[in-house]
Design a protein around this motif. Structure first.
Motif, PDB file in Angstrom:
ATOM      1  N   SER A   1       0.860  -1.181   0.000  1.00 54.16           N
ATOM      2  CA  SER A   1       0.000   0.000   0.000  1.00 54.16           C
ATOM      3  C   SER A   1       0.901   1.237   0.000  1.00 54.16           C
ATOM      4  O   SER A   1       2.105   1.145   0.251  1.00 54.16           O
ATOM      5  N   SER A   2       0.289   2.375  -0.224  1.00 54.80           N
ATOM      6  CA  SER A   2       1.050   3.631  -0.206  1.00 54.80           C
ATOM      7  C   SER A   2       1.666   3.875   1.165  1.00 54.80           C
ATOM      8  O   SER A   2       2.771   4.400   1.269  1.00 54.80           O
ATOM      9  N   ASN A   3       0.950   3.500   2.226  1.00 50.09           N
ATOM     10  CA  ASN A   3       1.484   3.676   3.581  1.00 50.09           C
ATOM     11  C   ASN A   3       2.794   2.929   3.737  1.00 50.09           C
ATOM     12  O   ASN A   3       3.732   3.407   4.366  1.00 50.09           O
ATOM     13  N   GLU A   4       2.819   1.728   3.199  1.00 48.60           N
ATOM     14  CA  GLU A   4       4.027   0.917   3.320  1.00 48.60           C
ATOM     15  C   GLU A   4       5.173   1.534   2.517  1.00 48.60           C
ATOM     16  O   GLU A   4       6.317   1.554   2.973  1.00 48.60           O
ATOM     17  N   VAL A   5       4.840   2.053   1.355  1.00 48.75           N
ATOM     18  CA  VAL A   5       5.868   2.718   0.548  1.00 48.75           C
ATOM     19  C   VAL A   5       6.406   3.932   1.311  1.00 48.75           C
ATOM     20  O   VAL A   5       7.617   4.164   1.345  1.00 48.75           O
ATOM     21  N   ASP A   6       5.506   4.681   1.946  1.00 47.41           N
ATOM     22  CA  ASP A   6       5.938   5.864   2.712  1.00 47.41           C
ATOM     23  C   ASP A   6       6.921   5.469   3.805  1.00 47.41           C
ATOM     24  O   ASP A   6       7.949   6.114   3.998  1.00 47.41           O
ATOM     25  N   LEU A   7       6.589   4.387   4.524  1.00 47.96           N
ATOM     26  CA  LEU A   7       7.462   3.945   5.617  1.00 47.96           C
ATOM     27  C   LEU A   7       8.849   3.585   5.081  1.00 47.96           C
ATOM     28  O   LEU A   7       9.879   3.989   5.620  1.00 47.96           O
ATOM     29  N   LEU A   8       8.867   2.815   3.996  1.00 46.70           N
ATOM     30  CA  LEU A   8      10.147   2.369   3.435  1.00 46.70           C
ATOM     31  C   LEU A   8      10.959   3.557   2.917  1.00 46.70           C
ATOM     32  O   LEU A   8      12.181   3.607   3.093  1.00 46.70           O
ATOM     33  N   ALA A   9      10.263   4.497   2.294  1.00 44.40           N
ATOM     34  CA  ALA A   9      10.963   5.672   1.769  1.00 44.40           C
ATOM     35  C   ALA A   9      11.564   6.464   2.932  1.00 44.40           C
ATOM     36  O   ALA A   9      12.690   6.944   2.858  1.00 44.40           O
ATOM     37  N   LYS A  10      10.817   6.560   4.030  1.00 45.82           N
ATOM     38  CA  LYS A  10      11.284   7.302   5.199  1.00 45.82           C
ATOM     39  C   LYS A  10      12.515   6.601   5.798  1.00 45.82           C
ATOM     40  O   LYS A  10      13.506   7.226   6.119  1.00 45.82           O
ATOM     41  N   LEU A  11      12.443   5.286   5.896  1.00 46.35           N
ATOM     42  CA  LEU A  11      13.551   4.534   6.489  1.00 46.35           C
ATOM     43  C   LEU A  11      14.814   4.639   5.646  1.00 46.35           C
ATOM     44  O   LEU A  11      15.917   4.777   6.163  1.00 46.35           O
ATOM     45  N   SER A  12      14.629   4.549   4.347  1.00 41.71           N
ATOM     46  CA  SER A  12      15.805   4.520   3.480  1.00 41.71           C
ATOM     47  C   SER A  12      16.295   5.929   3.168  1.00 41.71           C
ATOM     48  O   SER A  12      17.381   6.095   2.615  1.00 41.71           O
ATOM     49  N   GLY A  13      15.493   6.919   3.519  1.00 43.82           N
ATOM     50  CA  GLY A  13      15.891   8.289   3.244  1.00 43.82           C
ATOM     51  C   GLY A  13      15.843   8.623   1.766  1.00 43.82           C
ATOM     52  O   GLY A  13      16.295   9.671   1.333  1.00 43.82           O
TER      53      GLY A  13
ATOM     54  N   ILE B   1       1.417   0.441  -9.479  1.00 44.35           N
ATOM     55  CA  ILE B   1       0.345  -0.151 -10.287  1.00 44.35           C
ATOM     56  C   ILE B   1      -0.636   0.975 -10.580  1.00 44.35           C
ATOM     57  O   ILE B   1      -1.055   1.699  -9.672  1.00 44.35           O
ATOM     58  N   THR B   2      -0.975   1.106 -11.841  1.00 41.39           N
ATOM     59  CA  THR B   2      -1.731   2.311 -12.198  1.00 41.39           C
ATOM     60  C   THR B   2      -3.241   2.148 -12.041  1.00 41.39           C
ATOM     61  O   THR B   2      -3.949   3.139 -12.010  1.00 41.39           O
ATOM     62  N   ASN B   3      -3.718   0.914 -11.949  1.00 39.65           N
ATOM     63  CA  ASN B   3      -5.184   0.768 -11.979  1.00 39.65           C
ATOM     64  C   ASN B   3      -5.720  -0.200 -10.933  1.00 39.65           C
ATOM     65  O   ASN B   3      -6.780  -0.803 -11.139  1.00 39.65           O
ATOM     66  N   SER B   4      -5.020  -0.352  -9.828  1.00 37.16           N
ATOM     67  CA  SER B   4      -5.464  -1.346  -8.850  1.00 37.16           C
ATOM     68  C   SER B   4      -6.798  -0.959  -8.228  1.00 37.16           C
ATOM     69  O   SER B   4      -7.023   0.194  -7.875  1.00 37.16           O
ATOM     70  N   ILE B   5      -7.686  -1.952  -8.109  1.00 40.35           N
ATOM     71  CA  ILE B   5      -8.965  -1.650  -7.461  1.00 40.35           C
ATOM     72  C   ILE B   5      -8.881  -1.876  -5.950  1.00 40.35           C
ATOM     73  O   ILE B   5      -9.777  -1.504  -5.221  1.00 40.35           O
ATOM     74  N   GLU B   6      -7.782  -2.496  -5.493  1.00 39.55           N
ATOM     75  CA  GLU B   6      -7.576  -2.660  -4.053  1.00 39.55           C
ATOM     76  C   GLU B   6      -6.561  -1.604  -3.635  1.00 39.55           C
ATOM     77  O   GLU B   6      -5.447  -1.572  -4.168  1.00 39.55           O
ATOM     78  N   SER B   7      -6.917  -0.773  -2.660  1.00 36.55           N
ATOM     79  CA  SER B   7      -5.999   0.307  -2.273  1.00 36.55           C
ATOM     80  C   SER B   7      -4.706  -0.253  -1.665  1.00 36.55           C
ATOM     81  O   SER B   7      -3.667   0.389  -1.709  1.00 36.55           O
ATOM     82  N   ALA B   8      -4.789  -1.447  -1.103  1.00 33.16           N
ATOM     83  CA  ALA B   8      -3.589  -2.039  -0.501  1.00 33.16           C
ATOM     84  C   ALA B   8      -2.598  -2.505  -1.572  1.00 33.16           C
ATOM     85  O   ALA B   8      -1.492  -2.928  -1.247  1.00 33.16           O
ATOM     86  N   TYR B   9      -2.995  -2.448  -2.811  1.00 39.75           N
ATOM     87  CA  TYR B   9      -2.154  -2.981  -3.883  1.00 39.75           C
ATOM     88  C   TYR B   9      -1.696  -1.874  -4.841  1.00 39.75           C
ATOM     89  O   TYR B   9      -1.776  -2.026  -6.050  1.00 39.75           O
ATOM     90  N   SER B  10      -1.222  -0.788  -4.294  1.00 38.57           N
ATOM     91  CA  SER B  10      -0.867   0.334  -5.167  1.00 38.57           C
ATOM     92  C   SER B  10       0.541   0.209  -5.740  1.00 38.57           C
ATOM     93  O   SER B  10       0.852   0.838  -6.734  1.00 38.57           O
TER      94      SER B  10
ATOM     95  N   LYS C   1       3.497 -17.338 -10.431  1.00 45.74           N
ATOM     96  CA  LYS C   1       2.387 -16.504  -9.970  1.00 45.74           C
ATOM     97  C   LYS C   1       1.714 -15.805 -11.147  1.00 45.74           C
ATOM     98  O   LYS C   1       2.376 -15.518 -12.150  1.00 45.74           O
ATOM     99  N   ALA C   2       0.441 -15.542 -10.986  1.00 41.06           N
ATOM    100  CA  ALA C   2      -0.292 -14.744 -11.969  1.00 41.06           C
ATOM    101  C   ALA C   2      -1.174 -13.782 -11.185  1.00 41.06           C
ATOM    102  O   ALA C   2      -1.399 -13.962  -9.985  1.00 41.06           O
ATOM    103  N   TYR C   3      -1.672 -12.772 -11.889  1.00 36.54           N
ATOM    104  CA  TYR C   3      -2.370 -11.690 -11.183  1.00 36.54           C
ATOM    105  C   TYR C   3      -3.664 -11.302 -11.903  1.00 36.54           C
ATOM    106  O   TYR C   3      -3.713 -11.299 -13.129  1.00 36.54           O
ATOM    107  N   ARG C   4      -4.676 -11.004 -11.135  1.00 32.61           N
ATOM    108  CA  ARG C   4      -5.928 -10.464 -11.689  1.00 32.61           C
ATOM    109  C   ARG C   4      -6.361  -9.298 -10.823  1.00 32.61           C
ATOM    110  O   ARG C   4      -6.392  -9.417  -9.580  1.00 32.61           O
ATOM    111  N   ASN C   5      -6.723  -8.243 -11.482  1.00 30.05           N
ATOM    112  CA  ASN C   5      -7.133  -7.034 -10.755  1.00 30.05           C
ATOM    113  C   ASN C   5      -8.600  -7.162 -10.387  1.00 30.05           C
ATOM    114  O   ASN C   5      -9.476  -6.622 -11.063  1.00 30.05           O
ATOM    115  N   GLU C   6      -8.871  -7.900  -9.337  1.00 30.49           N
ATOM    116  CA  GLU C   6     -10.265  -8.103  -8.960  1.00 30.49           C
ATOM    117  C   GLU C   6     -10.416  -8.019  -7.454  1.00 30.49           C
ATOM    118  O   GLU C   6      -9.452  -8.147  -6.706  1.00 30.49           O
TER     119      GLU C   6
END
Lengths: 695, 346
Positions: free
Chosen positions: A413-425, A434-443, B200-205
């Motif tokens: 998720s974006s939160n996780e990216v933020d943490l890693l970016a902060k840690l690594s400076g 990912i440009t079109n993820s429908i799950e926010s945890a999968y950005s 692994k494979a992925y589906r945006n669902e």
């Protein structure tokens, strides 16, 4: 699609088949039944259709498949008369797009048409009466014969009906009462004033029929599937019509469908219909005549492919005819050699070669009728997969030490990216988004497995496990990898440990030092399992690990992994208040590590050893002295072991004791020459790293 | 002390009396008799005072005495040792059930287990295990596999797009496309090509217990002269029966995949409900474990193979679903959640 048993029975005789058997037949035919709903009046099958079969999206389409499979006839449908194709409607029609493949428009007067009960029973009870009867009729006929139709209230159209491609995105209000933005390039119907329909997708509210409508213009058309698909997706809508058109409709169904309309209206209106017949008008357009496509197949080919003892040619013809194929006029004299079939107008989208016909025949014959045949075995071994071999060997090692393999997601998720970016400076520059993820945890895609395994450890500890020992082989994704290998990804092995090395809560757990030692020992065992020549631990600054409890690992080709205690901020992030020991290393580096030469010789002469205690800085690696000693010593130095690591009260340095083993293959070494070696080693230690004997 | 008959006789008598002592008292007398300055040693030292004619007799009597004492004390030592052991055995107790400290035995994941097992099953057929990138070009993932832009088939596999127009592969069939493409570039038309591509494979669902955005597939591709649909059936049946046992039923149903023609789906009877219907099998008693088919002529042509001379079979197993079946797990989610209580048991 919802298939209604009663409606199906209007088209084919299947009353003798119980619904469970019918479900089995549907499954075999590729009509996957997701659920069955039984009511007093009807049984409904919820079916997932094949993505290439627009013709299945009707009860007639389903009935055809059953007819071919069961060897039964379809019940005939009744069609009414249509007026001559005089093309002179009350309004002018302009076709200004090549996306119209077929357009048929029937103008007629409704004359108080009411929906017959025999049709109403197939429509949702709570919707009857909400829409004008003509709309319900058209909806029913799509269910029945698979032709989407739309009714315009002709008196609401302003001057003309044009089929045009939209120049710019435009907002419309649709029949369903919602507002949509129709994309530029979409095929729409419009009158002189405004858009009145989105062709093949949905009509507009401004031209819709209502209960006062007396004159209608019924459109039965066929549109370009890709155009419909693009438009519907852009509008974020999927209607029954768009669903069917996207998969390809029937090139010759439009006039038949209008015939079904007039039949049902005439039957219901009876004598009253006759008064309006003279006012019926028909516009008919086709971009080109329907293709007469012919495909040949030989029974011998089918027999061979299906491993059948013989092919009953009559049965082959009967089954394919039942699903709409015709024997071509060009039929060959010898049907044993080749049969030429004419493709039905609703299958021109996907039937063009013998393999397609083979699939058709196999389906309606029943795949269970195809006898299996084992293909030949091979006498040639495939080339070994080195990576897989190494992976299997590491799996065995880790499993035998109590580690469990896990599989975690590749995302962040974006939160996780933020943490890693902060840690690594760093900025977030290395993370792949990912440009079109429908799950926010999968950005994003994961750049390290540390967070996933830390989460996993925390979760398992919370569930009461005394020990978490887990590992995973997975890809990590990083923009910088692309520079190296033309790929954004690389295989890594990651290992996490927390809790007790041994299971059980008995007595006190091992100290942090002991656990770290056990973890490092595990990595040493990995080296041994890989038969890698080298294994060096050196000081590192991996930002995800505790700055004072970590090491870089070199299996011979440079630092390729890190291990140590995860950074306390990661602990806080995943909600665990205990040490998390973590390793992450490149699998490629492990696979390619230089291998140790085999040395099966053992010396017949005794070994001589010497113990040294050196002064080391508090943050200096004991391993660093070993590396210098190895470099300085002659070949007789066989092994160096660490005996002790301690700090006396009040001292600001560590005392690390080493035992050095010297041994010759040819002779017993003299004490004096070992002492010379030790002197040399001590000198080098002092010169290179300012390391001295502890007093 | 003068060594004479009477004296020796007296000593011998005293020695005999030792037999009556308890082991503890006997232990106290050991030093007196057998010690460095003990009676026996002193008597031997006195031998030199004996006349030569009497010496042998005296020496023999002394040796007998020594042997008698040593035997007596040795037996006593043994008894004492046994007593000591018995005492410690009676007093010492540690409860082994209270201090279990096992290092534990881990497990590979059910998915890996399944992949390894299928690798073994397919070994006699000569398949090479190949891996490929998960971030894939649209050409390898779609276009080369007869899935053009806006093809409805892309509905089945809603795709994760990443920067640069790349996608997360929606199937491991993309590896097949890469291998064919490599062969085409090398102008290498040698057959057969036999590869398996687990990965692994992925589906945006949207995810639920049975649908995961990331899952595992195991694909098999065989390109050769004159392969048949019946052989594809045979191979799939061989794999599934070897995996699940000869008693499990296998059936095939019609499917649609753009890159195969004909296309079929392989199903096994559900072991969770024994075919009677349950939530896992959508109440139909069968579980679809994979899709398969003969490689579509358009795909063969795309990579320069003549479909009249070359045929191919492909089989893609949903290894996540299969692994769940194999492990007796009702849903896919636990496979990816890392619940070690479950993964450590399966």
């Amino acid at each position: 699609m919802i298939v209604q048993l009663k409606l199906l029975e209007e088209l084919i005789e299947i009353a003798d088949i119980d619904h469970r058997t019918l479900r089995g037949i549907f499954d075999i035919l590729g009509l996957e039944v997701k659920s069955i709903e039984t009511t007093e009046q009807n049984i409904q099958f919820k079916i997932e259709l094949l993505a290439n079969r627009g013709d299945h999206f009707s009860h007639l389409g389903i009935a055809r498949e059953l007819a071919a499979y069961l060897g039964r006839q379809l019940k005939p449908l009744n069609y009414g008369k249509l007026p001559e194709k005089n093309n002179k409607l009350s309004i002018k029609v302009d076709l200004e797009s090549r996306l119209c493949l077929r357009v048929n428009l029937l103008e007629l007067e409704l004359n108080n048409f009411k929906l017959p009960d025999k049709i109403a029973r197939f429509l949702p009870a709570d919707e009857i009466g909400k829409r004008p009867p003509i709309v319900d009729l058209l909806n029913y006929l799509q269910l029945e014969i698979g032709q989407p139709m739309h009714a315009f209230d002709i008196d609401k159209l302003q001057g003309c009906l044009r089929f045009v491609e939209l120049e710019k995105a435009t907002e419309i209000k649709a029949l369903d009462g919602k507002t949509y933005v129709v994309p530029a390039g979409a095929l729409v119907q419009r009158d002189q004033k405004e858009i009145v329909g989105i062709a093949g997708v949905i009509g507009c509210a401004n031209s819709a029929c209502d209960h006062k409508t007396t004159r209608v213009l019924i459109e039965a058309a066929l549109f370009d599937p890709i155009s419909i698909r693009k438009t519907a997706r852009a509008m974020g809508i999927s209607t029954d019509a768009s669903f069917l058109f996207e998969r390809g409709g029937d090139f010759e169904n439009q006039l038949l469908a209008l015939g079904r309309v007039t039949h049902e209206i005439d039957i219901q209106l009876g004598k009253a219909a006759k008064d309006t017949l003279s006012n019926r008008k028909l516009f008919s357009y086709e971009d080109k005549p329907t293709e007469k496509r012919e495909v040949a197949i030989s029974p011998a080919y089918i027999k061979h492919q299906l491993n059948l003892p013989s092919i009953d040619t009559a049965d082959l013809i009967k089954r394919l005819t039942a699903i709409g194929f015709k024997i071509s006029a060009k039929e060959t004299a010898n049907t044993e050699q080749e049969i030429i079939f004419e493709v039905p107008s609703w299958r021109l989208w996907d039937i063009s070669r013998k393999q397609d016909l083979l699939e058709e025949y196999t389906r309606v014959l029943g795949l269970d009728k195809v006898p299996s045949k084992l293909p030949p075995l091979s006498y040639n071994s495939p080339p070994p997969n080195k990576t897989l071999e190494i992976q299997e060997s590491l799996e065995n090692l880790l499993v035998n030490r109590g580690f469990i393999e896990v599989v975690t997601k590749s995302f962040y998720s974006s939160n996780e990216v933020d943490l890693l970016a902060k840690l690594s400076g760093d900025s977030k520059g290395q993370h792949i988004q990912i440009t079109n993820s429908i799950e926010s945890a999968y950005s994003h895609l994961k750049i390290t497995n540390a967070l996933h395994l830390a989460h996993l450890a925390a979760r398992n500890r919370r569930m009461g496990l005394t020990s978490v020992k887990a590992f995973e082989f997975c890809k990590l994704f990083n923009r910088k990898f692309k520079d190296r290998d033309q790929q954004f990804e690389e295989d890594f092995l990651s290992i996490i440990f927390c809790g007790r090395w041994h299971t059980g809560l008995w007595k006190k757990p091992p100290s942090r030092e002991e656990t770290l030692g056990a973890f490092a020992g595990l990595l040493k065992d990995i080296r041994a399992s890989l038969k890698a020549k080298d294994f060096k631990l050196s000081q590192a600054e991996y930002p995800l690990l505790h700055p004072g409890i970590q090491a870089g690992i070199d299996f011979g080709g440079g630092i390729s992994g890190y291990f140590g205690l995860l950074h306390p901020k990661i602990n806080s992030f995943v909600g665990i208040n205990e040490d998390l020991f973590y390793f992450e290393g490149s699998l490629k580096a492990l696979v390619n590590s230089p291998k140790k030469e085999k040395n099966l010789k053992s010396s017949d002469f005794p070994a001589i050893w010497r113990d040294l205690t050196l002064r080391l800085d508090k943050r200096q690696f004991a391993e660093s002295a070993i590396n210098i000693m190895r470099e300085a010593a002659a070949s007789h130095l066989q092994e160096i072991q660490i005996l002790d690591d301690f700090t006396k009260d009040g001292e600001d340095f560590r005392r690390v004791s080493y035992r050095l083993f010297f041994e010759s293959m040819e002779r017993t070494l003299e004490n004096s020459e070992v002492d010379d070696q030790i002197s040399k080693i001590l000198k080098t230690l002092e010169n290179k790293a300012n390391l001295k004997l502890a007093s | 002390m003068a060594l004479g008959d009477n004296f020796l006789e007296k000593i011998e008598k005293e020695a005999k009396q030792l037999q009556a002592l308890t082991d503890d008292l006997l232990l106290e007398s050991r030093q007196k008799w057998l010690g460095k300055d003990g009676i026996i040693k002193s008597l031997f030292a006195e031998l030199k005072t004996i006349s030569p004619e009497k010496k042998p007799l005296f020496a023999a009597r002394l040796n007998n005495l020594k042997e008698f004492c040593e035997g007596l004390f040795a037996a006593s030592d043994q008894k004492l040792e046994e007593l000591k052991i018995a005492k410690s055995l009676a007093n010492e107790f540690i409860d082994p059930s209270a201090g279990l400290l096992a290092a534990g035995i881990g497990r590979i994941s059910p998915i890996t287990y399944l992949e390894r097992k299928i690798n073994q099953i397919l070994k006699p057929f000569g398949f090479e295990v190949i891996s490929g990138p998960e971030i894939e070009s649209q050409y390898y993932c779609f276009d080369s596999l007869n899935i053009p832009p806006h093809h409805p088939a892309r509905d089945m596999q809603d795709t994760f797009y990443v920067e640069g127009g790349y996608v997360l592969r929606t199937h491991t069939t993309s590896i097949q496309a890469r291998i064919f493409h490599q062969a085409q570039q090398k102008k290498d038309r040698s057959l057969p090509i036999k590869i398996v591509t687990p990965g692994k494979a992925y589906r945006n669902e949207k995810e639920d217990a049975n649908h995961q955005a990331m899952f595992h597939q195991y694909e098999l591709v065989w390109l050769d002269h004159d392969l048949t649909l019946a052989e594809l059936h045979g191979l799939i049946e061989h794999i599934l029966k070897n995996l699940f046992g000869k008693e499990r039923k296998v059936r095939f149903v019609q499917k649609f995949y753009p890159y195969t023609e004909p296309s079929i789906g392989a199903q096994i009877n559900c072991n969770l409900c024994s075919g009677t219907g349950c939530i896992f099998c959508d109440n139909c008693g069968w579980v679809t474990v994979g899709g398969a088919g003969m490689i579509h002529p358009k795909v063969l042509i795309e990579f320069g193979f003549d479909p009249e001379k070359v045929s191919g079979m492909a089989f893609g197993l949903g290894s996540s679903r299969l692994a769940a079946q194999f492990a007796g797990i009702q849903k896919l989610k636990p496979l990816y959640e890392g619940d070690l209580r479950i993964l450590g048991e399966v």
